[in-house]
Design a protein around this motif. Structure first.
Motif, short mmCIF file in Angstrom:
data_model
loop_
_atom_site.label_atom_id
_atom_site.label_comp_id
_atom_site.label_asym_id
_atom_site.label_seq_id
_atom_site.Cartn_x
_atom_site.Cartn_y
_atom_site.Cartn_z
N ILE A 1 0.84 -1.21 0.00
CA ILE A 1 0.00 0.00 0.00
C ILE A 1 0.87 1.25 0.00
O ILE A 1 0.59 2.22 -0.74
CB ILE A 1 -0.94 -0.02 1.22
N THR A 2 1.92 1.28 0.80
CA THR A 2 2.78 2.46 0.89
C THR A 2 3.51 2.72 -0.42
O THR A 2 3.55 3.86 -0.91
CB THR A 2 3.79 2.31 2.03
N PHE A 3 4.10 1.67 -1.01
CA PHE A 3 4.81 1.85 -2.28
C PHE A 3 3.85 2.28 -3.39
O PHE A 3 4.19 3.14 -4.22
CB PHE A 3 5.53 0.55 -2.66
N SER A 4 2.67 1.70 -3.42
CA SER A 4 1.69 2.09 -4.44
C SER A 4 1.27 3.55 -4.26
O SER A 4 1.20 4.31 -5.24
CB SER A 4 0.46 1.18 -4.35
N ALA A 5 1.00 3.94 -3.02
CA ALA A 5 0.57 5.31 -2.75
C ALA A 5 1.66 6.31 -3.11
O ALA A 5 1.39 7.36 -3.72
CB ALA A 5 0.16 5.45 -1.29
N CYS A 6 2.91 6.03 -2.72
CA CYS A 6 4.01 6.96 -3.02
C CYS A 6 4.25 7.07 -4.52
O CYS A 6 4.50 8.18 -5.04
CB CYS A 6 5.28 6.52 -2.29
N THR A 7 4.18 5.96 -5.23
CA THR A 7 4.37 5.99 -6.68
C THR A 7 3.28 6.81 -7.37
O THR A 7 3.57 7.68 -8.21
CB THR A 7 4.38 4.56 -7.25
N LEU A 8 2.04 6.58 -6.98
CA LEU A 8 0.93 7.33 -7.57
C LEU A 8 0.97 8.80 -7.17
O LEU A 8 0.65 9.68 -7.98
CB LEU A 8 -0.40 6.70 -7.15
N LEU A 9 1.38 9.07 -5.93
CA LEU A 9 1.51 10.46 -5.49
C LEU A 9 2.54 11.21 -6.32
O LEU A 9 2.32 12.36 -6.73
CB LEU A 9 1.89 10.52 -4.00
N TYR A 10 3.67 10.57 -6.56
CA TYR A 10 4.72 11.22 -7.36
C TYR A 10 4.24 11.48 -8.78
O TYR A 10 4.46 12.58 -9.33
CB TYR A 10 5.97 10.34 -7.38
N ILE A 11 3.57 10.51 -9.38
CA ILE A 11 3.07 10.69 -10.75
C ILE A 11 2.06 11.83 -10.81
O ILE A 11 2.12 12.69 -11.70
CB ILE A 11 2.45 9.37 -11.26
N GLU A 12 1.13 11.86 -9.85
CA GLU A 12 0.11 12.91 -9.84
C GLU A 12 0.72 14.29 -9.56
O GLU A 12 0.34 15.28 -10.19
CB GLU A 12 -0.97 12.59 -8.80
N TYR A 13 1.65 14.35 -8.62
CA TYR A 13 2.29 15.63 -8.28
C TYR A 13 3.03 16.19 -9.50
O TYR A 13 2.94 17.39 -9.82
CB TYR A 13 3.26 15.45 -7.11
N LYS A 14 3.74 15.33 -10.20
CA LYS A 14 4.48 15.76 -11.39
C LYS A 14 3.52 16.20 -12.50
O LYS A 14 3.75 17.24 -13.15
CB LYS A 14 5.36 14.61 -11.89
N SER A 15 2.45 15.45 -12.70
CA SER A 15 1.49 15.79 -13.74
C SER A 15 0.77 17.10 -13.44
O SER A 15 0.62 17.96 -14.32
CB SER A 15 0.47 14.66 -13.90
N ILE A 16 0.35 17.29 -12.19
CA ILE A 16 -0.36 18.52 -11.82
C ILE A 16 0.58 19.72 -11.85
O ILE A 16 0.16 20.84 -12.21
CB ILE A 16 -1.02 18.35 -10.44
N THR A 17 1.83 19.51 -11.51
CA THR A 17 2.82 20.60 -11.62
C THR A 17 2.97 21.05 -13.07
O THR A 17 3.00 22.26 -13.36
CB THR A 17 4.17 20.14 -11.06
N ASN A 18 3.04 20.09 -13.99
CA ASN A 18 3.12 20.45 -15.41
C ASN A 18 1.85 21.17 -15.88
O ASN A 18 1.92 22.12 -16.67
CB ASN A 18 3.35 19.19 -16.25
N LEU A 19 0.70 20.72 -15.39
CA LEU A 19 -0.56 21.40 -15.73
C LEU A 19 -0.57 22.83 -15.22
O LEU A 19 -1.06 23.74 -15.90
CB LEU A 19 -1.75 20.64 -15.16
N ARG A 20 -0.03 23.04 -14.02
CA ARG A 20 0.02 24.40 -13.47
C ARG A 20 0.92 25.29 -14.32
O ARG A 20 0.59 26.45 -14.59
CB ARG A 20 0.51 24.36 -12.02
N LEU A 21 2.07 24.77 -14.75
CA LEU A 21 2.97 25.56 -15.59
C LEU A 21 2.31 25.88 -16.93
O LEU A 21 2.42 27.01 -17.43
CB LEU A 21 4.28 24.80 -15.79
N LEU A 22 1.63 24.90 -17.52
CA LEU A 22 0.91 25.16 -18.77
C LEU A 22 -0.21 26.16 -18.57
O LEU A 22 -0.50 26.97 -19.45
CB LEU A 22 0.36 23.85 -19.33
N HIS A 23 -0.84 26.09 -17.40
CA HIS A 23 -1.92 27.03 -17.09
C HIS A 23 -1.40 28.47 -17.02
O HIS A 23 -2.05 29.40 -17.49
CB HIS A 23 -2.55 26.63 -15.75
N ILE A 24 -0.22 28.64 -16.47
CA ILE A 24 0.38 29.99 -16.35
C ILE A 24 0.83 30.49 -17.72
O ILE A 24 0.56 31.64 -18.10
CB ILE A 24 1.56 29.97 -15.37
#
Length: 721
Positions: A153-176
């Motif tokens: 559960i921990t490894f799955s959560a951390c992996t998905l968290l990293y993917i989502e954080y990176k994707s949302i960060t890119n969306l924020r930069l594109l939004h700006i």
């Protein structure tokens, strides 16, 4: 609580959801409810046309299909980046708890059920404690399965968290980068402007930024005291001035008598017009003095480039940090005008006051939470109060009271929490609506986690053991004992607060009742009906994160919760997408600022679940499982620190590289002059009337008038000589 009580609670909530969803599928087709269920479409299309046919009286799942088929690009265009972030929270929860449900139901649940040598009852009559880790005997060699599930559960959560954080960060930069020119990128808000007896705030601001930011300073716009209270104060002062004029005594008496008889403030305008007709208008000098009195010690300052505005907002302007305080200006539609004029020196006092008020509000909530826990521990209360035994002899009554009623009572009490926390966030002095909603979101999140989880665990332990914790050192061991025993209550809370809340959300009970009252009782026209609802992130984000916290904490302790939790997230995914598409209007956007809150809460949930597991493994005398949990705890902390260093700064401030590239792009395209012309218009103060706005001279014009006055007086002196 046994399986029958849990099934009773589930059956009641399922029936409630089916009824409400069926009602919604019919009510949304009625022409009279268009402004309730299609507010966003009305605002964008300005059309109220609804096809009238027999089908609109028959329930249908068409809204579910539409919600499922809508793409993320459409969600981004409709609801903004905040809506995408919220949907991503639900997608992340579905993915991680799908993995948790598979591993825990297949591996952990059978071990919990057969953890002790005992004669099992027929499953509907089994106690829910049999399916928790409490049923595993001390020193069991099967606890390695719980540790393995925790790792997965921990490894799955951390992996998905990293993917989502990176994707949302890119969306924020594109939004700006991809959005049209934003006035807030060229604007800063300066507060705590020092007062001077020789010049107005307007002149002080111009002199300061013309001197210290000469190459980048463009112009500025003062913020004035406004609002209903200020309007009444100005009218009263104007009436007093008129009454003091002896030459207008006869003219003013009837108007003043009319004013004092309970008429509206139009009588003030009548007096003003009479005075203007006699004196030939108001003197410009008096107008300037009145305008100076209305000025706040705050202003919007415009710069020639985004980079200059960013640097001016981040740099300390003077050696005294309490003067000339600068911040990046919110977007024009995001400004919370009521707090702009709040003195900067009051903010720290306001924050302390709201913190004390929030803590006091939490303490008051101990009463209903303790009452709710008493209902879940009826067998213990009956020993303390024997007269209760006769009331709960009926089995169905016992099941309803223990399985359904406690969580419903707690949900009803929690309805008062979001409005109160929004009020506290307003008092704090937030300068933007998104900042206020984000602050309220954090307060509601802390409040719900504390009261729903910790207070329920502590009060349940006190009622069960009839004793309180003697010292702080006992807390870890007591938590390890109490959390598994309270997992059954959290399961019923997911049913009542989760499933039922989604049904209430989609049917929009309060707006629907308001619409019926306004349309059929007040007889208002369709154009006068209000349908401008914004998405309640301060209530829905904490609810989703709370269920995630409960899921991570109870995943290996009471895996029977996971199917109910997973169904909630699937249903929430469909419901909230439908609400974003049809109901809620996006008035402002924080640029995805809710994702760091979700990330931090998820990491906290993982760490807390590992600490609870570590305590449980220690109580069960499993040194191997305890030893392997410690590296997992350290690795989760290191992962969180890396994400803070890698992604969080992008959500705190814009980068110099991006804003410089945007400045160069606009200079090459020749759009800078158009942007400069739009800046003062974008930050017009909406609470000022047109007459007030036209009567407010700029400090540049005041300087010109003063120069003209000095030159004319010099000419007169020369002619006299």
């Amino acid at each position: 609580m046994d399986i029958n009580a849990l099934l009773t609670s589930a059956g009641i909530n399922i029936a409630l959801c089916v009824v409400l969803f069926s009602f919604y599928s019919v009510l949304r087709k009625q022409p009279s409810n268009v402004n309730v269920y299609f507010g966003r479409r009305l605002a964008s299309q300005h059309s109220r046309r609804v096809d009238v046919c027999l089908e609109r009286f028959v329930p249908s799942p068409s809204w579910i299909l539409k919600s499922w088929e809508t793409t993320e690009e459409e969600i981004l265009a409709i609801g903004g980046l905040d809506a995408v972030v919220f949907v991503r929270m639900l997608v992340f929860s579905i993915r991680v708890f799908s993995i948790a449900a598979v591993i825990c139901l297949a591996l952990v649940l059978p071990i919990n059920y057969h953890g002790r040598d005992r004669t099992h009852k027929y499953i509907p009559f089994e106690s829910l404690e049999v399916f928790t880790i409490e049923n595993v005997k001390e020193g069991s060699t099967w606890l390695w399965a719980h540790c393995l599930a925790l790792y997965v559960i921990t490894f799955s959560a951390c992996t998905l968290l990293y993917i989502e954080y990176k994707s949302i960060t890119n969306l924020r930069l594109l939004h700006i980068v991809g959005s049209p020119p934003n006035p807030s990128h060229f604007t800063i808000l300066v507060r705590s402007v020092p007062w001077s007896s020789e010049e107005s705030y307007c002149e002080t601001v111009k002199k300061f930024f013309s001197h210290y930011h000469a190459s980048a300073y463009l112009s500025h716009q003062m913020i004035y005291k406004s609002g209903k209270v200020q309007k009444l104060k100005d009218d009263a002062e104007h009436v007093c001035k008129v009454l003091k004029n002896a030459s207008l005594e006869k003219t003013c008496k009837p108007s003043f008598r009319h004013c004092c008889s309970g008429a509206s403030t139009n009588s003030f305008k009548k007096i003003s017009n009479e005075m203007d007709s006699v004196n030939g208008g108001t003197d410009n000098t008096d107008m300037n003095l009145e305008t100076t009195k209305k000025e706040c010690a705050a202003a919007f300052v415009f710069f020639k480039s985004r980079y200059a505005a960013l640097m001016a907002a981040k740099v300390l302007q003077t050696p005294n940090p309490m003067l000339w305080v600068t911040d990046v200006a919110p977007e024009p539609h995001d400004i919370y005008w009521s707090n702009i004029c709040v003195p900067y020196r009051q903010l720290w006092i306001r924050k302390i006051a709201t913190l004390v008020a929030s803590i006091a509000f939490m303490l008051v909530f101990l009463i209903p939470v303790t009452f709710v826990q008493g209902l879940t521990q009826l067998d213990k209360l009956q020993k303390m109060f024997p007269f209760l035994r006769g009331i709960f002899k009926e089995k169905i009554v016992n099941q309803v009271v223990t399985g359904y009623l406690p969580s419903v009572i707690l949900v009803l009490f929690f309805c008062a929490v979001p409005p109160m926390m929004m009020l506290f966030s307003s008092v704090e002095g937030s300068i933007s609506r998104s900042e206020r909603k984000k602050s309220a979101c954090c307060k509601v999140l802390y409040f719900t986690i504390w009261n729903v989880f910790f207070v329920n665990v502590f009060t349940g332990s006190v009622i069960t053991q009839l004793s309180v914790f003697t010292s702080v050192t006992d807390l870890p061991a007591q938590l390890a004992k109490a959390v598994p025993s309270q997992a059954t209550f959290f399961t019923t809370y997911v049913l009542s607060s989760g499933w039922a809340s989604l049904a209430c959300e989609v049917i929009q009970i309060f707006p629907l009742l308001c619409n019926i009252f306004q349309r059929f009782i007040l007889r208002l026209k369709e154009d006068a009906l209000d349908s401008s609802l914004s998405f309640p992130y301060h209530t829905e984000v904490p609810r989703v994160l709370l269920f995630g916290f409960l899921g991570f904490t109870c995943s290996i302790l009471a895996p029977l919760m996971l199917p109910f939790l997973l169904f909630y997230f699937f249903l929430a995914y469909l419901v909230y997408r439908n609400q974003i598409i049809n109901v809620y209007i996006t008035k402002y956007d924080s640029g995805g600022q809710f994702w760091p809150i979700a990330h931090n809460t998820t990491v906290f949930s993982l760490i807390f679940s590992q600490l609870i597991a570590l305590g449980v493994f220690g109580l069960k005398r499993s040194s191997v499982a305890s030893g392997f949990t410690i590296p997992l705890l350290i690795g989760t902390l290191l992962f969180h620190q890396y994400c803070r260093q890698r992604f969080l700064p992008i959500f705190k401030s814009n980068s110099a590289q991006i804003v410089i590239d945007m400045d160069m792009r606009d200079e090459h395209s020749g759009r800078m002059e158009e942007i400069y012309e739009h800046l003062p218009v974008a930050y017009n103060q909406p609470s000022l009337t047109e007459e007030d706005a036209s009567s407010q001279p700029q400090c540049d014009k005041r300087h010109e008038d003063m120069d003209r006055g000095q030159s004319s007086s010099e000419d007169m002196e020369k002619e006299g000589k």
